[in-house]
Design a protein around this motif. Structure first.
Motif, mmCIF file in Angstrom:
data_model
loop_
_atom_site.group_PDB
_atom_site.id
_atom_site.type_symbol
_atom_site.label_atom_id
_atom_site.label_comp_id
_atom_site.label_asym_id
_atom_site.label_seq_id
_atom_site.Cartn_x
_atom_site.Cartn_y
_atom_site.Cartn_z
ATOM 1 N N ARG A 1 18.625 3.414 37.712
ATOM 2 C CA ARG A 1 17.179 4.081 37.483
ATOM 3 C C ARG A 1 16.629 4.003 36.149
ATOM 4 N NH1 ARG A 1 21.632 8.755 39.338
ATOM 5 N NH2 ARG A 1 21.112 8.552 41.162
ATOM 6 N N GLY B 1 16.303 -0.137 35.516
ATOM 7 C CA GLY B 1 15.534 -0.784 36.614
ATOM 8 C C GLY B 1 16.171 -2.033 37.570
ATOM 9 N N SER C 1 12.945 -2.165 40.423
ATOM 10 C CA SER C 1 11.906 -1.367 39.730
ATOM 11 C C SER C 1 11.862 -0.926 41.624
ATOM 12 C CB SER C 1 10.493 -2.494 39.633
ATOM 13 O OG SER C 1 10.976 -3.449 38.744
ATOM 14 N N GLY C 2 12.644 -0.371 41.615
ATOM 15 C CA GLY C 2 12.772 0.374 42.836
ATOM 16 C C GLY C 2 12.660 -0.048 44.549
#
Length: 335
Positions: free
Chosen positions: A46, A49, A71-72
Motif C-alpha cells: 500500500r 504501490g 498504483s491500484g
C-alpha cells in the motif's frame, strides 16, 4: 562512507530479507489454494504501490510473472487458473494440480529497492476412507486372536495409527502405529471397537472394527452382498439342471428306438431281400422291385429257409407272445 558503500549495504540487506522471508505452504490436490503474504508486506504494498506475483519455471532458473500490481491497478496473466484478491494482495490457485508444486515469489519495489517473500508450495493428495481387512484369525479356549490390516487406496505420505474410541478401559489393546494391528482378547470381554486413522499432512480419515463378533465382517471390511450370494446359488442350480438334462438325452440316444406292439409284446424286425435269377428281356426297361411287408407272430424263420412250427396260442395266464415283423423284397421282371 561513500555512496557506493551505501548501495552495497542496501543490496546486502535486500538479499538478507529475500533469504529469510520464506515459508512452506501445503496445498490439496484438486482444491483451491490461497497464497498469502504477511501483514508487513501488505503495508509495504500500500505504501510503495508496486508489487508482483511470480513463480519459478520447472527445471530452470526462469520466472514467470503471474500478476502485476501498480498504483491500484493490476494485470492477471493466468485468469483461468488464478484469482487475485486485492484486499490482502493474496493469490488463489483455483484448482491445484501437481504442476503447481513449485516456488512462488511476491515482490514489493520502490525505485531501486525490492523486498521479496517466497512461498514453497507442496501439493498433497488427500487420503481416502480406509478399509480394515482380516489377515489372520484364530479361535482357541474362548479367546480370539486377530491380525488386522488398515489401508487407504489414495493419498500421499499416508501414516496409520490405532486407538480405541470407547469410554471403557480396554487395557490399550487397540493402541498401535502402522497399518497392521495384532489383537488378542477374551470373547467374554468383547464389545469394544478398534479405530484405525489414516492421515497425511492435509487430511485424516477413520475406520472402525467391532470386536463383538470375532472375525465377523464389520464396517469397512469387505463382505459378500446377499443379492450376489443369491445370484450365485441360482446360477449353480441352473447349471446342474442343464448338465443332468444333457446326460439323460445322450443316454436315450445311445439306447436307440424300440417298437412295442399294441398288445404290449416286443417286436423284432428282420430285413430280408430275395431276388430271382436274372431274365433277359427284349427291351431295356429297368427292372422294378416290389417290397412285401409281412408281420408274423412268433419266432423268425430258420436260417436255412425251413419254416418253423406255428406259434402257440397265448398261455392260460394271458401273457402275449412276441411279435416278429418280416420285411421281404422280391424283384420281378417287368413285362
Amino acid at each position: 562512507m561513500g555512496s557506493g558503500t551505501w548501495i552495497r549495504l542496501l543490496l546486502a540487506l535486500g538479499a538478507l530479507w529475500g533469504i529469510r522471508a520464506r515459508e512452506t505452504q501445503l496445498g490439496i490436490l484438486g482444491e483451491p489454494t490461497l497464497l498469502q503474504i504477511p501483514p508487513k508486506f501488505q503495508e509495504r504494498t500500500r505504501e510503495f504501490g508496486e508489487a508482483s506475483w511470480k513463480k519459478t519455471m520447472e527445471g530452470s532458473q526462469k520466472k514467470k510473472v503471474l500478476l502485476r500490481f501498480s498504483s491500484g491497478n493490476f494485470t492477471e496473466y493466468e485468469q483461468d487458473r488464478m484469482r487475485f484478491h486485492r484486499g490482502n494482495f493474496s493469490l488463489e490457485i483455483l484448482n491445484t494440480s501437481r504442476e503447481d508444486e513449485r516456488l512462488y515469489e511476491y515482490s514489493v519495489s520502490k525505485g531501486p529497492e525490492e523486498e521479496l517473500w517466497h512461498i514453497q508450495l507442496q501439493v498433497f493428495e488427500p487420503v481416502a476412507d480406509p478399509r480394515i481387512r482380516i489377515l489372520h484369525r484364530e479361535l482357541s479356549n474362548g479367546s480370539c486372536s486377530l491380525s488386522l490390516l488398515c489401508a487407504s487406496e489414495r493419498g500421499d505420505e499416508v501414516s496409520y495409527s490405532w486407538d480405541s474410541r470407547d469410554s471403557g478401559d480396554t487395557g490399550g489393546i487397540c493402541s498401535g502405529n502402522g497399518s497392521v494391528l495384532n489383537v488378542s482378547y477374551s470373547l467374554r470381554n468383547s464389545g469394544f471397537r478398534c479405530v484405525c486413522t489414516a492421515r497425511n499432512r492435509v487430511s485424516s480419515r477413520d475406520a472402525a472394527f467391532d470386536s463383538s463378533q470375532c472375525g465377523a465382517e464389520q464396517s469397512g471390511v469387505p463382505r459378500v452382498r446377499t443379492e450376489l450370494l443369491v445370484a450365485l446359488v441360482t446360477l449353480g442350480v441352473i447349471v446342474i439342471i442343464v448338465i443332468v438334462t444333457i446326460i439323460i438325452l445322450r443316454a436315450r440316444r445311445d439306447q436307440g428306438p424300440s417298437q412295442v406292439t399294441p398288445d404290449g409284446a416286443t417286436s423284432a424286425t428282420i430285413y430280408a431281400q430275395v431276388q430271382k435269377p436274372k431274365v433277359t428281356v427284349p427291351s431295356a426297361t429297368p427292372i422294378s422291385s416290389t417290397t412285401i411287408y409281412a408281420a408274423a407272430t412268433g419266432p423268425p424263420p430258420a436260417t436255412d429257409g425251413t419254416p418253423r412250427a406255428p406259434a402257440e396260442p397265448p398261455n392260460p395266464q394271458g401273457h402275449p407272445q412276441e411279435a416278429t415283423t418280416v420285411y421281404a423284397s422280391v424283384t420281378l421282371p417287368v413285362a
